[in-house]
Design an enzyme around this catalytic site. Structure first.
Site, short mmCIF file in Angstrom:
data_model
loop_
_atom_site.label_atom_id
_atom_site.label_comp_id
_atom_site.label_asym_id
_atom_site.label_seq_id
_atom_site.Cartn_x
_atom_site.Cartn_y
_atom_site.Cartn_z
N ASP A 7 0.74 -1.07 0.17
CA ASP A 7 -0.17 -0.11 -0.05
C ASP A 7 0.88 1.13 0.04
OD1 ASP A 7 -2.30 1.79 0.22
OD2 ASP A 7 -1.75 1.78 2.66
N LEU A 8 0.33 2.36 -0.39
CA LEU A 8 1.40 3.47 -0.58
C LEU A 8 1.09 4.49 0.66
CD1 LEU A 8 2.49 5.21 -3.63
CD2 LEU A 8 1.55 6.74 -1.64
N LYS A 44 -9.26 6.06 4.87
CA LYS A 44 -8.05 5.40 4.45
C LYS A 44 -8.47 3.89 3.74
CE LYS A 44 -4.84 6.32 8.33
NZ LYS A 44 -4.07 5.91 9.44
N GLY A 45 -7.55 4.14 2.33
CA GLY A 45 -7.98 3.09 1.61
C GLY A 45 -9.07 2.91 0.53
N ARG A 48 -11.19 7.70 -4.45
CA ARG A 48 -11.73 9.16 -4.46
C ARG A 48 -12.90 9.17 -4.69
NH1 ARG A 48 -8.78 12.32 -9.11
NH2 ARG A 48 -6.93 11.13 -8.31
N SER A 117 -4.63 4.91 -4.81
CA SER A 117 -4.61 5.97 -5.38
C SER A 117 -4.08 6.22 -7.12
CB SER A 117 -3.43 6.91 -4.50
OG SER A 117 -3.14 8.06 -5.02
N LYS A 118 -4.93 7.19 -7.71
CA LYS A 118 -4.27 7.47 -8.86
C LYS A 118 -2.97 8.15 -8.98
CE LYS A 118 -8.76 6.62 -10.86
NZ LYS A 118 -10.12 6.96 -11.01
N ASN A 119 -2.62 8.68 -7.91
CA ASN A 119 -1.70 9.86 -7.86
C ASN A 119 -0.23 8.85 -7.48
OD1 ASN A 119 -2.82 12.43 -8.30
ND2 ASN A 119 -3.96 11.78 -6.53
#
Ligand code: BG6
Ligand code: MG
Length: 223
Positions: A7-8, A44-45, A48, A117-119
């Site tokens: 996970d990031l 969290k997780g 969006r 996340s797409k980031n």
């Protein structure tokens, strides 16, 4: 253990505070609602758009806006968020992570990112870690967000390793559930009770070592 699925947000770097800051501002300015601090961990997780929908529900506004308007809100939040994360540097990597990545690579373990996340690619670039990973699963390509297993299965596929041969690392309840549902070994990071489904829980990222991950893997696959 042939692969590790990271996970990031909350594992590699601490971005939850930036997500929350951006959501709080969006909620205040567009919906005129104050978000309680508990939303920081509740989201969290969570993707969006799902986060946006949870906020609308909390505000009692879920039926008020068209899909296009909801998407615009989510996009506006992302712009606020991008403004925060554009300042990230190598100094924002959480303790122990660089060492862990080195140890895993030295042991021939493949490394993949399983973030909602797409980031993620942008953040890894900012942290100077993009080259350390063999793959980054694209959350836009999977059908169901965490706690569904999809992103962890995709992250394992990207490195051509069976999820059963992987350890996943997560700081969120939804993420630990997703790892377990994918059939991988789950290592939770944090001190909250809601990680107790993980095979092993460590207090913080400084405790993440090759030996700890390997032990968690052995414990699940042999125990
Ligand atoms: C997860 C975060 O990693 O990514 C969530 O924990 C976030 O809080 C989700 O909503 C989606 O992130 P992004 O960057 O695509 O909006
Ligand atoms: Mg996380």
């Amino acid at each position: 253990m042939q692969g590790v699925l990271f996970d990031l947000d909350g594992v590699i770097t601490d971005t939850a505070k930036f997500h929350f800051k951006a959501w709080s501002r969006l909620a205040k300015e567009k919906l005129n609602v104050e978000l309680p601090k508990s939303f920081e961990s509740d989201l969290k997780g969570i993707s969006r758009l799902d986060s946006m929908n949870r906020i609308l529900k909390f505000a009692g506004l879920e039926a008020q806006y068209s899909d296009a308007e909801v998407n615009q809100f989510a996009q506006a939040k992302n712009e606020l968020y991008l403004n925060e994360i554009s300042k990230l540097t190598q100094a924002d990597i959480l303790p122990g992570i660089e060492n862990l990545l080195d140890e895993l690579a030295a042991n021939g373990v493949k490394l993949s990112v399983a973030s909602a996340s797409k980031n993620a690619p942008f953040i890894l670039e900012k942290l100077g870690l993009r080259q350390q990973f063999d793959a980054i699963a694209n959350p836009a390509k999977v059908n169901h967000g965490k706690p569904a297993p999809d992103i962890f299965i995709e992250a394992a596929n990207q490195i051509h390793v069976d999820p059963e041969q992987c350890v996943g690392i997560e700081d969120a309840k939804a993420g630990v559930e997703a790892i377990k549902a994918a059939g991988a070994t789950a290592v939770g990071v944090g001190s909250t009770m809601d990680l107790n489904e993980a095979d092993v829980v460590v207090a913080d990222t400084s405790k993440l070592t090759y030996a700890v991950l390997e032990e968690a893997f052995e414990k699940r696959t042999e125990g």
